[in-house]
Design a protein around this motif. Structure first.
Motif, PDB file in Angstrom:
ATOM      1  N   LEU A  64      95.510  61.771 124.559  1.00 29.25           N
ATOM      2  CA  LEU A  64      94.511  60.766 124.922  1.00 29.25           C
ATOM      3  C   LEU A  64      93.574  60.483 123.755  1.00 29.25           C
ATOM      4  O   LEU A  64      93.243  59.321 123.464  1.00 29.25           O
ATOM      5  N   PHE A  65      93.169  61.530 123.073  1.00 27.12           N
ATOM      6  CA  PHE A  65      92.243  61.399 121.948  1.00 27.12           C
ATOM      7  C   PHE A  65      92.880  60.601 120.806  1.00 27.12           C
ATOM      8  O   PHE A  65      92.207  59.822 120.120  1.00 27.12           O
ATOM      9  N   CYS A  66      94.185  60.787 120.579  1.00 28.14           N
ATOM     10  CA  CYS A  66      94.899  60.010 119.548  1.00 28.14           C
ATOM     11  C   CYS A  66      94.734  58.516 119.798  1.00 28.14           C
ATOM     12  O   CYS A  66      94.438  57.738 118.876  1.00 28.14           O
ATOM     13  N   GLY A  67      94.940  58.124 121.051  1.00 32.99           N
ATOM     14  CA  GLY A  67      94.835  56.717 121.410  1.00 32.99           C
ATOM     15  C   GLY A  67      93.431  56.179 121.243  1.00 32.99           C
ATOM     16  O   GLY A  67      93.218  55.099 120.679  1.00 32.99           O
ATOM     17  N   LEU A  68      92.449  56.940 121.732  1.00 34.24           N
ATOM     18  CA  LEU A  68      91.058  56.500 121.648  1.00 34.24           C
ATOM     19  C   LEU A  68      90.578  56.449 120.198  1.00 34.24           C
ATOM     20  O   LEU A  68      89.828  55.551 119.814  1.00 34.24           O
ATOM     21  N   LEU A  69      90.999  57.414 119.413  1.00 33.61           N
ATOM     22  CA  LEU A  69      90.592  57.488 118.005  1.00 33.61           C
ATOM     23  C   LEU A  69      90.965  56.218 117.263  1.00 33.61           C
ATOM     24  O   LEU A  69      90.146  55.593 116.591  1.00 33.61           O
ATOM     25  N   VAL A  70      92.220  55.813 117.399  1.00 32.80           N
ATOM     26  CA  VAL A  70      92.720  54.627 116.697  1.00 32.80           C
ATOM     27  C   VAL A  70      92.161  53.347 117.307  1.00 32.80           C
ATOM     28  O   VAL A  70      91.678  52.456 116.589  1.00 32.80           O
ATOM     29  N   PHE A  71      92.198  53.260 118.627  1.00 35.13           N
ATOM     30  CA  PHE A  71      91.781  52.015 119.273  1.00 35.13           C
ATOM     31  C   PHE A  71      90.292  51.743 119.084  1.00 35.13           C
ATOM     32  O   PHE A  71      89.895  50.602 118.826  1.00 35.13           O
ATOM     33  N   TYR A 141      98.435  57.524 105.706  1.00 30.55           N
ATOM     34  CA  TYR A 141      99.126  56.228 105.646  1.00 30.55           C
ATOM     35  C   TYR A 141      98.656  55.263 106.743  1.00 30.55           C
ATOM     36  O   TYR A 141      98.258  54.125 106.431  1.00 30.55           O
ATOM     37  N   PRO A 142      98.701  55.645 108.032  1.00 28.34           N
ATOM     38  CA  PRO A 142      98.225  54.711 109.059  1.00 28.34           C
ATOM     39  C   PRO A 142      96.739  54.411 108.948  1.00 28.34           C
ATOM     40  O   PRO A 142      96.296  53.341 109.387  1.00 28.34           O
ATOM     41  N   ILE A 143      95.963  55.331 108.364  1.00 29.65           N
ATOM     42  CA  ILE A 143      94.539  55.056 108.162  1.00 29.65           C
ATOM     43  C   ILE A 143      94.364  53.910 107.171  1.00 29.65           C
ATOM     44  O   ILE A 143      93.569  52.983 107.391  1.00 29.65           O
ATOM     45  N   VAL A 144      95.129  53.944 106.090  1.00 27.66           N
ATOM     46  CA  VAL A 144      95.049  52.887 105.080  1.00 27.66           C
ATOM     47  C   VAL A 144      95.542  51.553 105.636  1.00 27.66           C
ATOM     48  O   VAL A 144      94.890  50.517 105.468  1.00 27.66           O
ATOM     49  N   THR A 145      96.693  51.564 106.304  1.00 29.96           N
ATOM     50  CA  THR A 145      97.237  50.305 106.830  1.00 29.96           C
ATOM     51  C   THR A 145      96.341  49.712 107.915  1.00 29.96           C
ATOM     52  O   THR A 145      96.157  48.498 107.979  1.00 29.96           O
ATOM     53  N   LEU A 146      95.760  50.573 108.761  1.00 31.61           N
ATOM     54  CA  LEU A 146      94.881  50.059 109.807  1.00 31.61           C
ATOM     55  C   LEU A 146      93.580  49.535 109.201  1.00 31.61           C
ATOM     56  O   LEU A 146      93.015  48.553 109.701  1.00 31.61           O
ATOM     57  N   LEU A 147      93.100  50.159 108.136  1.00 32.78           N
ATOM     58  CA  LEU A 147      91.908  49.665 107.457  1.00 32.78           C
ATOM     59  C   LEU A 147      92.146  48.250 106.922  1.00 32.78           C
ATOM     60  O   LEU A 147      91.318  47.350 107.124  1.00 32.78           O
ATOM     61  N   PRO A 203     100.403  45.944 117.067  1.00 31.10           N
ATOM     62  CA  PRO A 203     100.059  46.735 115.871  1.00 31.10           C
ATOM     63  C   PRO A 203      99.211  47.967 116.184  1.00 31.10           C
ATOM     64  O   PRO A 203      99.389  49.014 115.544  1.00 31.10           O
ATOM     65  N   VAL A 204      98.301  47.842 117.137  1.00 31.13           N
ATOM     66  CA  VAL A 204      97.437  48.976 117.475  1.00 31.13           C
ATOM     67  C   VAL A 204      98.265  50.103 118.088  1.00 31.13           C
ATOM     68  O   VAL A 204      98.111  51.279 117.732  1.00 31.13           O
ATOM     69  N   TYR A 205      99.153  49.752 118.995  1.00 31.14           N
ATOM     70  CA  TYR A 205     100.017  50.774 119.601  1.00 31.14           C
ATOM     71  C   TYR A 205     100.901  51.444 118.545  1.00 31.14           C
ATOM     72  O   TYR A 205     101.092  52.671 118.587  1.00 31.14           O
ATOM     73  N   ARG A 206     101.413  50.678 117.603  1.00 28.92           N
ATOM     74  CA  ARG A 206     102.291  51.251 116.579  1.00 28.92           C
ATOM     75  C   ARG A 206     101.533  52.279 115.730  1.00 28.92           C
ATOM     76  O   ARG A 206     102.091  53.301 115.326  1.00 28.92           O
ATOM     77  N   HIS A 207     100.255  52.025 115.472  1.00 28.08           N
ATOM     78  CA  HIS A 207      99.455  52.987 114.728  1.00 28.08           C
ATOM     79  C   HIS A 207      99.166  54.229 115.572  1.00 28.08           C
ATOM     80  O   HIS A 207      99.200  55.359 115.066  1.00 28.08           O
ATOM     81  N   ILE A 208      98.901  54.013 116.850  1.00 28.93           N
ATOM     82  CA  ILE A 208      98.674  55.144 117.754  1.00 28.93           C
ATOM     83  C   ILE A 208      99.923  56.013 117.841  1.00 28.93           C
ATOM     84  O   ILE A 208      99.855  57.246 117.773  1.00 28.93           O
TER      85      ILE A 208
END
Length: 255
Positions: A64-71, A141-147, A203-208
């Motif tokens: 759950l935290f993974c999802g909330l963190l990214v979203f 990697y996902p931190i950079v791409t999401l940024l 895109p958000v789900y793919r990062h999560i």
């Protein structure tokens, strides 16, 4: 762009400081809200959804935290980005400065909040007995791409917001719908194959999903996933850059 950013380094630093101070002005807990807010949401979602979805999901709190963190980072960054031009109109209508400075400064502030929450997330991983491995390095990697993706979407939204104030309400509704469509508290792999394919365009789900594979499964996503995340980021950034360049002179007439 880089040359202009170097020349405007002082202004950029001052904008970052201003946005950071403004966010926590007159708050008792100050910067602690960056960590407390997602924890409170995590607690609420855990209480509400754990009995429905958590019984079959190992390490459900971390899941759950993974999802909330990214979203939450995506939502906070894009919401701040949407208002960055209009909120700084008093500056760029009087001084000739690169308008993307305001967006970049806002994203630095939300990135700081994200990093603070990430530290709390790692602490929860320890409590939840999640095994730390060298593969956690791939979270960079996902931190950079999401940024980059957040910056691109922020440029698009901020340009649209100058011309259409309705974007504030429309984006709020969209983000709410996106939250339920990003598999934050439920599993996608339990759905029919056709439905699972739809999530691949989010895109958000793919990062999560990337973060969950690293943290919970200990698996490095395949090359296609890396290319896809980079593609989402590059597409959003190029679209945003095009809108800033195309409408740069028109912004002044609508603020």
């Amino acid at each position: 762009m880089l040359d202009k950013l170097k020349k405007s380094k002082f202004l950029f630093e001052e904008l970052v400081k201003r946005d950071f101070k403004k966010k926590y002005k007159r708050t008792v807990l100050g910067i602690a809200w960056s960590m407390l807010s997602p924890l409170l949401m995590l607690l609420v979602m855990k209480v509400v959804f754990e009995q429905f979805f958590g019984r079959t999901v190992p390490h459900y709190t971390t899941y759950l935290f993974c999802g909330l963190l990214v979203f939450n980072w995506f939502a906070e960054s894009t919401n701040a980005g949407m208002r960055c031009l209009y909120g700084n109109a008093a500056i760029f209508t009087k001084v000739n400065v690169p308008k993307y400075l305001f967006l970049f400064a806002g994203n630095v502030q939300t990135l700081i909040n994200f990093v603070l929450t990430l530290l709390v997330f790692f602490f929860f991983c320890v409590i939840d007995h999640v095994e730390f491995t060298w593969k956690f390095l791939f979270l960079f990697y996902p931190i950079v791409t999401l940024l980059v993706f957040n910056i691109g979407i922020g440029m698009i939204l901020s340009a649209l917001y100058i011309f259409f104030r309705d974007m504030d309400y429309l984006w709020g509704v969209f983000v709410q719908l996106l939250m339920y469509g990003s598999a934050i508290f439920y599993q996608v792999d339990r759905m029919p194959p056709d439905v699972q394919q739809v999530f691949l365009f989010n895109p958000v789900y793919r990062h999560i999903a990337y973060v969950r594979e690293i943290v919970l499964a200990g698996i490095i996503p395949d090359l296609m996933t890396h290319i896809t995340l980079a593609g989402f980021a590059l597409e959003a950034f190029l679209m945003g850059a095009f809108m800033y360049k195309h409408y740069n002179t028109r912004f002044l007439y609508y603020v």
